[in-house]
Scaffold this active site. Sequence first.
Site, PDB file in Angstrom:
ATOM      1  N   ASP A 515       0.819  -1.210   0.000  1.00  0.00           N
ATOM      2  CA  ASP A 515       0.000   0.000   0.000  1.00  0.00           C
ATOM      3  C   ASP A 515       0.855   1.263   0.000  1.00  0.00           C
ATOM      4  OD1 ASP A 515      -2.605   1.416   0.490  1.00  0.00           O
ATOM      5  OD2 ASP A 515      -1.564   1.977   2.337  1.00  0.00           O
ATOM      6  N   GLU A 568       1.057  -0.538  -5.101  1.00  0.00           N
ATOM      7  CA  GLU A 568       0.078   0.518  -5.338  1.00  0.00           C
ATOM      8  C   GLU A 568       0.881   1.809  -5.454  1.00  0.00           C
ATOM      9  OE1 GLU A 568      -3.512   3.111  -3.432  1.00  0.00           O
ATOM     10  OE2 GLU A 568      -1.737   2.536  -2.328  1.00  0.00           O
TER      11      GLU A 568
END
Length: 835
Positions: A515, A568
């Site tokens: 993330d 990401e």
Amino acid sequence: MSSPRSEQRPRATTDEETAKKTGSKAASAKKTEPEAAPAKKTAGKATPVQKTAGKTAPVQKTAGKAASAKKTESRAGAAKKKAPVTKGRAKAAPAGRAPARTAPARAAAGSDPELLAAIDRVVDGHHHDPHSVLGVHAQGRTTVVRVLRPHATEVHLELRDGDRVRAEHLHRGVFTAEVPGKGPGGPAGYRVIARYEDGAEHTAADPYPFAPVLGDLDLHLIGEGRHEELWRALGAHTRTLETGAGEVSGTSFTVWAPNARGVRLIGDFNLWNGVGHPMRSLGGTGVWELFVPGVGDGALYKFQLLGADGHWRDKADPMARATQVPPQTASVVTTSGHVWTDQEWMAERKGVEPHRAPMSVYEVHLGSWRPGLSYTELAEQLVEYVTELGFTHVEFLPVAGHPYDGSWGYQVTSYFAPTPRFGSPDGFRHLVDSLHRAGIGVLLDWVPAHFPKDDWALARFDGTALYEHPDPRRGEHPDWGTLIFNYGRTEVRNFLVANALYWLEEFHIDGLRVDAVASMLYLDYSREDGGWEPNVFGGRENLEAIDFLKELNTVVYRRNPHAVMIAEESTAYPGVTLPVDHGGLGFGLKWNMGWMHDTLEYLAKEPVHRRYHHDEITFSMVYAYSENYVLPLSHDEVVHGKRSLFNKPPGDEWQRAANLRALLAFMWSHPGKQLLFMGGEIAQGDEWSHLDGVPWWLLRYDHHAGTQRLVKALNDLYRPRPALWSLDTDPAGFQWLDGGDRDGNTLSYLRRGEDGSALVCAVNFSPVPRPDWRIGLPWEGRWAAVLNTDEARFGGSEYPAPAHVQARAQEWHGQPFSAEVTLPPLGAVWFEHRP
């Protein structure tokens, strides 16, 4: 980014504040020492836990680690006279009289001042080696045993042969006894019987005769920041130690706190009073440890740290493998008993190259897919659902322990513990196991970019900026109200790299979606001018974070070559999926955030205006092979006023549903792997909320049930057709037929597989049907329409369209053959050659 990280949440209540005041008789004993801290009161009902005394779970025996603690010669530290030895039970006090107090506040006469000073440091909690004071110590031809039992009025040692030796109070709750000859016979040779003012007795083995459980190699690797299996060294581990006098079962506790002046162990086994359980420091590594006999699975615990600033802090274990259910915050001793049954899956995945394999991912938030389900129930219902719809993988929003539901798991406080909201760590193992047996891979969101400021967790762990960067310009995230890891510190990098390996190896996870990588790469991310400091070269790149990501991917792929690491990353940082030895970050795949945003912006336009935005829908192919991509329609795009996928396009309900069906067909046929957030497959109307479940009741309506049937059809067509996935990262796998029909709002293209197969795809993003629309085809003969999103079973209008067309020798779209087909309104069709 990936969560409402900036939202505030109420302060989590500590276990000491919420646990019910214990009714233990030992706890009710009055203070006998003015210097000793009282047992902490606990309010509310504590979570029931397994009793630990004598009931520890079976654990692996640890041989060769039961040598007695380093002997330290005391200087007249014990009473001069030999303690009396009595057979059997010690004589009790006369009836009606309280036992004689043997623990006066003052020190025993004639005691060594240096020893008394050392005891003061032990009791006050800032002695680095309490084992040098407590435990078993040789003294001439005899052995001196010192035990710490705050508040006790009388203490005896019970020897191996059943004899009891009375221990005399020495100073501040430390009792001493002299045993002749070889004494108690090693660490397992005695137990401590402590009596308190109410007459209650408590019998337990003593923690302080034991040598450190961690060996020199463990400590060396920890010090170097290279312990790739850090979870096996630090934290709480039940174990059985073999000694010359028998076996002793208990739990070893270890924690890294290099700047702490002292560390104590607190838990439900000592009424959250750590005075009796000071830990020892293992040299320059900053590791503190203590083995506590009789403590086993289910025990609650924390570490109590005396910081460099002189303040005590109660901290959850950073390496805890289980935790209490929020808002309670204690760590939990646990030992896995799960027996894996996914051997076939694990063997088969070794031969899979993710870039050349199908990957259709269903993104799931476990708490709101079907609220109230446990890991065990999800292992039945979720597995059945994902199997029925034909997805190849699931991706879970973060499963690691987090205190605030509204963070969706992106504010992690317990990096090594699956959230207990849905069950035990073994329950999560069972869920993964069940998915694997069904042939479904498991991806996990992983959050190394930041962590919350909760005072019981990682923040200022030992009174200093230990896990976070000390400079707030690098150590705090202005948008999310969180702290940023210090990627330049070897031990912190070790913590994160080992954590990634932990999920992959201990839980058989098939890949990690990392993330917020963009926030890690840039020093000026979300910062105003003057709010960041350039790197040593004057640039904005966070060189330490970049080195960490390279190290992370290098180690993960070395140990788990068939896992997949997914970034990401929302910027144009070059080489995210380029191998490290070629100058890249070394990820396997990257989320294509540009495709997601451009495509959704295009779909949000009225069809009459889409001609002016045609480049948005085609631009992704300009850079499609710059990285290895996943095409996400993720949770981020259906919250915070962005509207659901179903409600993003304009028009009436039929038009919105048709747009969504066309979008999904376009996505499944575009180069790259696919990811769809839960609810998108049923055309969910409302935005996603972590408080509400997926509105399954919508399936009673045609548009919603039809969209679900379409997703199943897309997956059923996708998996057996290499043209849709085998050359996702190779330009040879895609060719435009007509990407420039901006006035007609149409796209047509050819997908090819490494097996020589081909699929022709056409999408009409206009509500106007296109009958007799000519399309170029690579081969002559019969072509079958294997997909038409306008079919009635999908909720479409069933606009008349032939199921087969005949390709003839008429060059079109750069192909030697062509045929006239019908493009339905707001629909997509796929054609496959059927010779």
